[in-house]
Design a protein around this motif. Sequence first.
Motif, PDB file in Angstrom:
ATOM      1  N   THR A 117       0.806  -1.223   0.000  1.00 43.44           N
ATOM      2  CA  THR A 117       0.000   0.000   0.000  1.00 43.44           C
ATOM      3  C   THR A 117       0.839   1.274   0.000  1.00 43.44           C
ATOM      4  OG1 THR A 117      -0.182  -0.053   2.423  1.00 43.44           O
ATOM      5  CG2 THR A 117      -1.950  -1.112   1.158  1.00 43.44           C
ATOM      6  N   THR A 118       2.147   1.155  -0.103  1.00 38.46           N
ATOM      7  CA  THR A 118       3.004   2.338  -0.126  1.00 38.46           C
ATOM      8  C   THR A 118       2.661   3.291  -1.273  1.00 38.46           C
ATOM      9  OG1 THR A 118       4.768   1.171   1.021  1.00 38.46           O
ATOM     10  CG2 THR A 118       5.402   3.118  -0.211  1.00 38.46           C
ATOM     11  N   PRO A 119       2.429   2.803  -2.488  1.00 37.35           N
ATOM     12  CA  PRO A 119       2.048   3.748  -3.556  1.00 37.35           C
ATOM     13  C   PRO A 119       0.732   4.478  -3.245  1.00 37.35           C
ATOM     14  CG  PRO A 119       2.689   1.643  -4.499  1.00 37.35           C
ATOM     15  CD  PRO A 119       2.613   1.442  -3.016  1.00 37.35           C
ATOM     16  N   LEU A 120      -0.206   3.788  -2.630  1.00 33.49           N
ATOM     17  CA  LEU A 120      -1.462   4.424  -2.232  1.00 33.49           C
ATOM     18  C   LEU A 120      -1.196   5.513  -1.192  1.00 33.49           C
ATOM     19  CD1 LEU A 120      -4.581   4.599  -2.015  1.00 33.49           C
ATOM     20  CD2 LEU A 120      -4.445   2.748  -0.363  1.00 33.49           C
ATOM     21  N   ALA A 121      -0.375   5.192  -0.201  1.00 34.06           N
ATOM     22  CA  ALA A 121      -0.051   6.169   0.840  1.00 34.06           C
ATOM     23  C   ALA A 121       0.640   7.383   0.232  1.00 34.06           C
ATOM     24  CB  ALA A 121       0.832   5.520   1.907  1.00 34.06           C
ATOM     25  N   MET A 122       1.560   7.165  -0.691  1.00 37.00           N
ATOM     26  CA  MET A 122       2.263   8.289  -1.315  1.00 37.00           C
ATOM     27  C   MET A 122       1.318   9.153  -2.136  1.00 37.00           C
ATOM     28  SD  MET A 122       5.144   8.234  -0.031  1.00 37.00           S
ATOM     29  CE  MET A 122       5.552   9.743  -0.856  1.00 37.00           C
ATOM     30  N   ALA A 123       0.386   8.535  -2.836  1.00 34.71           N
ATOM     31  CA  ALA A 123      -0.577   9.316  -3.615  1.00 34.71           C
ATOM     32  C   ALA A 123      -1.435  10.181  -2.689  1.00 34.71           C
ATOM     33  CB  ALA A 123      -1.461   8.383  -4.441  1.00 34.71           C
ATOM     34  N   LEU A 124      -1.848   9.617  -1.563  1.00 39.60           N
ATOM     35  CA  LEU A 124      -2.672  10.376  -0.616  1.00 39.60           C
ATOM     36  C   LEU A 124      -1.864  11.478   0.066  1.00 39.60           C
ATOM     37  CD1 LEU A 124      -4.746   7.480   0.969  1.00 39.60           C
ATOM     38  CD2 LEU A 124      -5.495   9.157  -0.717  1.00 39.60           C
ATOM     39  N   ILE A 125      -0.631  11.180   0.440  1.00 35.68           N
ATOM     40  CA  ILE A 125       0.211  12.185   1.099  1.00 35.68           C
ATOM     41  C   ILE A 125       0.500  13.353   0.161  1.00 35.68           C
ATOM     42  CG2 ILE A 125       2.554  12.596   1.975  1.00 35.68           C
ATOM     43  CD1 ILE A 125       2.367   9.763   3.244  1.00 35.68           C
ATOM     44  N   THR A 126       0.848  13.057  -1.087  1.00 39.00           N
ATOM     45  CA  THR A 126       1.125  14.153  -2.021  1.00 39.00           C
ATOM     46  C   THR A 126      -0.143  14.924  -2.360  1.00 39.00           C
ATOM     47  OG1 THR A 126       0.973  12.653  -3.920  1.00 39.00           O
ATOM     48  CG2 THR A 126       3.174  13.096  -3.039  1.00 39.00           C
ATOM     49  N   ARG A 127      -1.282  14.258  -2.309  1.00 43.52           N
ATOM     50  CA  ARG A 127      -2.554  14.960  -2.541  1.00 43.52           C
ATOM     51  C   ARG A 127      -2.857  15.917  -1.390  1.00 43.52           C
ATOM     52  NH1 ARG A 127      -5.622  17.951  -4.701  1.00 43.52           N
ATOM     53  NH2 ARG A 127      -7.851  17.727  -4.550  1.00 43.52           N
ATOM     54  N   VAL A 128      -2.691  15.451  -0.168  1.00 43.85           N
ATOM     55  CA  VAL A 128      -3.034  16.250   1.001  1.00 43.85           C
ATOM     56  C   VAL A 128      -2.016  17.367   1.246  1.00 43.85           C
ATOM     57  CG1 VAL A 128      -3.293  16.175   3.517  1.00 43.85           C
ATOM     58  CG2 VAL A 128      -4.356  14.415   2.102  1.00 43.85           C
ATOM     59  N   ILE A 145      -4.793  -1.647  -5.925  1.00 47.63           N
ATOM     60  CA  ILE A 145      -4.236  -1.805  -4.579  1.00 47.63           C
ATOM     61  C   ILE A 145      -5.366  -1.968  -3.569  1.00 47.63           C
ATOM     62  CG2 ILE A 145      -2.993  -0.622  -2.724  1.00 47.63           C
ATOM     63  CD1 ILE A 145      -1.251   0.655  -4.976  1.00 47.63           C
ATOM     64  N   LEU A 146      -6.359  -1.098  -3.647  1.00 48.73           N
ATOM     65  CA  LEU A 146      -7.498  -1.193  -2.723  1.00 48.73           C
ATOM     66  C   LEU A 146      -8.240  -2.519  -2.893  1.00 48.73           C
ATOM     67  CD1 LEU A 146      -8.844   2.457  -2.952  1.00 48.73           C
ATOM     68  CD2 LEU A 146      -7.710   1.381  -0.998  1.00 48.73           C
ATOM     69  N   ALA A 147      -8.438  -2.930  -4.138  1.00 45.04           N
ATOM     70  CA  ALA A 147      -9.102  -4.214  -4.388  1.00 45.04           C
ATOM     71  C   ALA A 147      -8.277  -5.368  -3.822  1.00 45.04           C
ATOM     72  CB  ALA A 147      -9.318  -4.413  -5.888  1.00 45.04           C
ATOM     73  N   GLY A 148      -6.957  -5.281  -3.930  1.00 43.12           N
ATOM     74  CA  GLY A 148      -6.088  -6.321  -3.380  1.00 43.12           C
ATOM     75  C   GLY A 148      -6.216  -6.437  -1.871  1.00 43.12           C
ATOM     76  N   VAL A 149      -6.306  -5.297  -1.188  1.00 44.68           N
ATOM     77  CA  VAL A 149      -6.474  -5.314   0.269  1.00 44.68           C
ATOM     78  C   VAL A 149      -7.812  -5.945   0.628  1.00 44.68           C
ATOM     79  CG1 VAL A 149      -6.750  -3.863   2.321  1.00 44.68           C
ATOM     80  CG2 VAL A 149      -4.963  -3.337   0.647  1.00 44.68           C
ATOM     81  N   VAL A 150      -8.864  -5.536  -0.064  1.00 44.65           N
ATOM     82  CA  VAL A 150     -10.200  -6.083   0.216  1.00 44.65           C
ATOM     83  C   VAL A 150     -10.231  -7.582  -0.053  1.00 44.65           C
ATOM     84  CG1 VAL A 150     -12.615  -6.057  -0.553  1.00 44.65           C
ATOM     85  CG2 VAL A 150     -11.403  -3.900  -0.147  1.00 44.65           C
ATOM     86  N   GLY A 155     -10.702 -12.987   1.457  1.00 50.60           N
ATOM     87  CA  GLY A 155     -10.291 -14.362   1.184  1.00 50.60           C
ATOM     88  C   GLY A 155     -10.074 -15.181   2.441  1.00 50.60           C
ATOM     89  N   GLN A 156      -9.908 -14.517   3.573  1.00 49.00           N
ATOM     90  CA  GLN A 156      -9.714 -15.228   4.839  1.00 49.00           C
ATOM     91  C   GLN A 156     -10.775 -14.807   5.851  1.00 49.00           C
ATOM     92  OE1 GLN A 156      -5.669 -14.599   6.082  1.00 49.00           O
ATOM     93  NE2 GLN A 156      -4.915 -16.056   4.600  1.00 49.00           N
ATOM     94  N   ARG A 157     -11.963 -14.530   5.368  1.00 48.93           N
ATOM     95  CA  ARG A 157     -13.025 -14.007   6.243  1.00 48.93           C
ATOM     96  C   ARG A 157     -13.373 -14.945   7.394  1.00 48.93           C
ATOM     97  NH1 ARG A 157     -15.097 -15.215   1.432  1.00 48.93           N
ATOM     98  NH2 ARG A 157     -16.670 -16.818   1.279  1.00 48.93           N
ATOM     99  N   ASP A 158     -13.048 -16.231   7.283  1.00 50.99           N
ATOM    100  CA  ASP A 158     -13.342 -17.174   8.357  1.00 50.99           C
ATOM    101  C   ASP A 158     -12.469 -16.929   9.589  1.00 50.99           C
ATOM    102  OD1 ASP A 158     -15.070 -18.292   6.518  1.00 50.99           O
ATOM    103  OD2 ASP A 158     -13.706 -19.932   5.989  1.00 50.99           O
TER     104      ASP A 158
END
Length: 168
Positions: A117-128, A145-150, A155-158
Motif C-alpha cells: 500500500t506504499t504507492p497508495l499512501a504516497m498518492a494520498l500524502i502528495t494529494r493532502v 491496490i485497494l481491491a487487493g487489500v479487500v 479471502g480469509q473471512r473465516d
Amino acid sequence: MADIAATYSRPAIKWHETATAGYVVLALVVLIWAGFALTMRAMGKSPLATADVALIRFAVPAVALLPLLFGRLHLLRNVDSKAVLLVLAGGVPFYLVASAGAKLTSAAYVGALIPGTTPLAMALITRVFLRRKISARQVLPIGLILAGVVLMVAGQRDVVTAETLRGV
C-alpha cells in the motif's frame, strides 16, 4: 609487436556497478522488509515502547548515513522544501500508524500491506500535503491496490476478527 594488454587497459568496473552488488542489495532489502514485519509484531511482547523502537529505527540509520550527506548537500538546494520536510518528517508518523496496526493483525498482513500500500499512501500524502491531483493514469493502480487489500481480507473471512480489521 607491443603487448596489446599493456597498451589498452581494461575499463575499471566499480564494485557497485556489478550484478553481484545488485543481488546483494536486493537480498538486504528483502531481509529488511521481512525484519520490519516481524519486529512490528514482536514489539507487543517487548519491554520497549513504540517510541523507543522508532528512535532506534530512525536514529541509527540517520547517524550512520550522516557522513554521506555532507558531500551531497548542494543537491538538496534543487529539491522542493516541502518534499524534503515530508521525507524527513513522514517516516515517523507512518511508522507509528503502521506499528499500531501491526499490534492488531498478523505479520503476514503487515508484510503484505506495508509495501503493497506504499504507492497508495504516497498518492494520498502528495494529494493532502503537496496538493497534487491523482492523475487518471494513477486511478487504476490505486484501485487495484485497494481491491487487493479487500480481496486479501475477504479471502480469509473465516479467521479475520474485528481486531484484525482494525489493524488492517
